[in-house]
Write a protein that holds these residues in place. Structure first.
Motif, PDB file in Angstrom:
ATOM      1  N   LYS A 231       1.052   1.450  -2.685  1.00 57.26           N
ATOM      2  CA  LYS A 231       2.369   1.743  -2.120  1.00 57.26           C
ATOM      3  C   LYS A 231       2.381   1.453  -0.620  1.00 57.26           C
ATOM      4  N   ASP A 232       3.475   0.820  -0.182  1.00 56.97           N
ATOM      5  CA  ASP A 232       3.734   0.458   1.209  1.00 56.97           C
ATOM      6  C   ASP A 232       2.980  -0.784   1.679  1.00 56.97           C
ATOM      7  N   THR A 244       6.618  -0.142  -3.621  1.00 59.68           N
ATOM      8  CA  THR A 244       7.055   1.254  -3.690  1.00 59.68           C
ATOM      9  C   THR A 244       6.118   2.085  -4.562  1.00 59.68           C
ATOM     10  N   LYS A 245       5.072   1.404  -5.082  1.00 62.08           N
ATOM     11  CA  LYS A 245       4.107   2.067  -5.962  1.00 62.08           C
ATOM     12  C   LYS A 245       2.855   1.210  -6.019  1.00 62.08           C
ATOM     13  N   SER A 246       1.822   1.717  -6.661  1.00 62.78           N
ATOM     14  CA  SER A 246       0.644   0.903  -6.933  1.00 62.78           C
ATOM     15  C   SER A 246       1.010  -0.153  -7.978  1.00 62.78           C
TER      16      SER A 246
END
Length: 325
Positions: A231-232, A244-246
Motif C-alpha cells: 500500500k502507498d 491502495t493495498k498490497s
C-alpha cells in the motif's frame, strides 16, 4: 514475446461476405492491403489473399509493392509520388493530379483517381479532356479509373458526379475501362453500381455500416516479471499510480513503441486495467498470468481511446510476430 494471431477462417469468411456483394466475381475484387495490410502484416495477409484467389490488390506506394511485386498480377499504387515511380509490369500508377503526367513514361500502366467531392486527391471533371489527350500522346496503358467516398452519408451525392466522369472517359477512349468506386461501406450498403469493388477494413472484420463480419486479429503480451507491492507504493513514471493495498503485479512486453496509444488507466481484454503510465516497451497490470490478451475485438479496444479501429491497427509495430491460426 508479444505476438498477433490472424484467424484464417475468419479472414476467408469476411472475403466471401464481400464477394457476395459483387456477384462472387473475384476478378472484380480489388483488395486494399496498404499500410502493412492495416497492421495485420502485408506478407502474411498477401499469402492468405493469394490462397483465396485474389489477383488485384492496392497498396500505398512502391516501397510496399516491392515486398509482393511477384505475387499479384495487378498492384495499384494509391499514393505513389510520380517522380519516384519505376514501372513494373505488375504495377498500376494511380494518377492523383495532372502533374503526374510530367513523369510518366511510354507503356506505364495507369488508373485515374477521380475527385468527386472528397477533395483529397484526384482529377476534376474539367481535367479529363487533357488527361485523355496526354494518355494517347504518351502511349500510356490506360486501364480505368476510381474514386473514394468521404463517408456512407455522401455516397449518393458523389456517385452522381462519378457516373459523369466514367461516362465521359469511356465515351472518349476506345478500349474497355475498369471502374471501381465502392469501398467497404458502399459494398455492404448495396450501393455498388460498378462491376468491381474495393474492400479494405471489411476483410479484417469491421465496417462503418452494418455488416456480418468476424474480427481477424488478436493481440497478446507476455510476462516479463512479477513483484508484490505494498500500500502507498507507486508504479511507473511520474508516480501516476499509487497502490491502495498490497498487490501482486506483473510487467508485460508491449508499450507505446509497439503501437499502444500513450494513455493512462486503460482497460484491456477481460476488463483488466493497466496501472499507471504505459512505458515505451511495457505496461503493468494486477495479474500473474504468463500472457494477456490485449484485444480480440479491436472495436472494443478502440473505445478505450475514443478512436477508430483503423488507428489501433496501423499503429502496431510491424516487427510484432504474427501467427496464422
Amino acid at each position: 514475446m508479444a505476438y498477433i494471431t490472424i484467424n484464417k477462417e475468419n479472414y476467408f469468411y469476411n472475403l466471401n461476405e464481400c464477394l457476395k456483394h459483387i456477384n462472387n466475381n473475384i476478378d472484380n475484387f480489388v483488395l486494399i492491403l496498404k499500410d502493412n495490410a492495416y497492421g495485420h502484416g502485408l506478407l502474411q495477409i498477401s499469402n492468405l489473399a493469394l490462397e483465396f484467389g485474389i489477383n488485384f490488390i492496392a497498396l500505398k506506394n512502391q516501397n510496399e509493392a516491392e515486398k509482393v511485386k511477384n505475387k499479384f498480377k495487378n498492384i495499384l499504387l494509391l499514393s505513389q509520388l510520380a517522380q519516384d515511380y519505376e514501372s513494373n509490369e505488375n504495377y498500376i500508377l494511380g494518377i492523383n493530379s495532372l502533374d503526374y503526367f510530367n513523369y510518366t513514361k511510354k507503356n506505364d500502366k495507369i488508373m485515374l483517381k477521380l475527385n468527386t467531392g472528397m477533395n483529397r486527391n484526384g482529377l476534376q471533371i474539367n481535367e479529363l479532356k487533357q488527361a485523355i489527350k496526354i494518355i494517347k500522346e504518351q502511349k500510356l496503358r490506360f486501364l480505368g479509373a476510381y474514386t473514394h467516398f468521404s463517408s456512407p452519408n455522401n455516397i449518393d451525392k458523389q456517385k452522381k458526379l462519378y457516373k459523369e466522369y466514367c461516362t465521359y472517359l469511356q465515351d472518349n477512349y476506345d478500349e474497355k475501362l475498369f471502374f471501381h468506386s465502392s469501398n467497404s461501406s458502399a459494398v455492404f450498403l448495396n450501393k455498388n453500381d460498378d462491376l468491381a469493388a474495393r474492400c479494405g477494413l471489411a476483410q479484417f472484420g469491421f465496417c462503418d455500416v452494418e455488416a456480418n463480419l468476424k474480427p481477424v486479429m488478436s493481440l497478446y503480451a507476455q510476462k516479463l516479471s512479477s513483484r508484490t507491492i505494498q500500500k502507498d507504493e507507486i508504479i511507473g513514471y511520474d508516480e501516476r499510480f499509487k497502490a491502495t493495498k498490497s498487490m501482486l503485479v506483473s510487467t508485460y512486453d508491449l508499450g507505446y513503441a509497439d503501437g499502444l496509444i500513450y494513455k493512462e488507466n486503460i482497460k484491456i481484454k477481460n476488463n483488466i486495467k493497466i496501472l499507471g503510465k504505459i512505458s515505451m516497451d511495457s505496461f503493468v497490470c494486477e495479474s500473474n498470468q504468463n500472457e494477456l490478451c490485449i484485444f480480440d475485438n479491436a472495436y472494443e479496444f478502440a473505445k478505450e481511446f475514443n478512436t477508430t479501429v483503423y488507428e489501433i491497427f496501423v499503429r502496431l509495430n510491424q516487427n510484432i510476430k504474427k501467427i496464422i491460426i
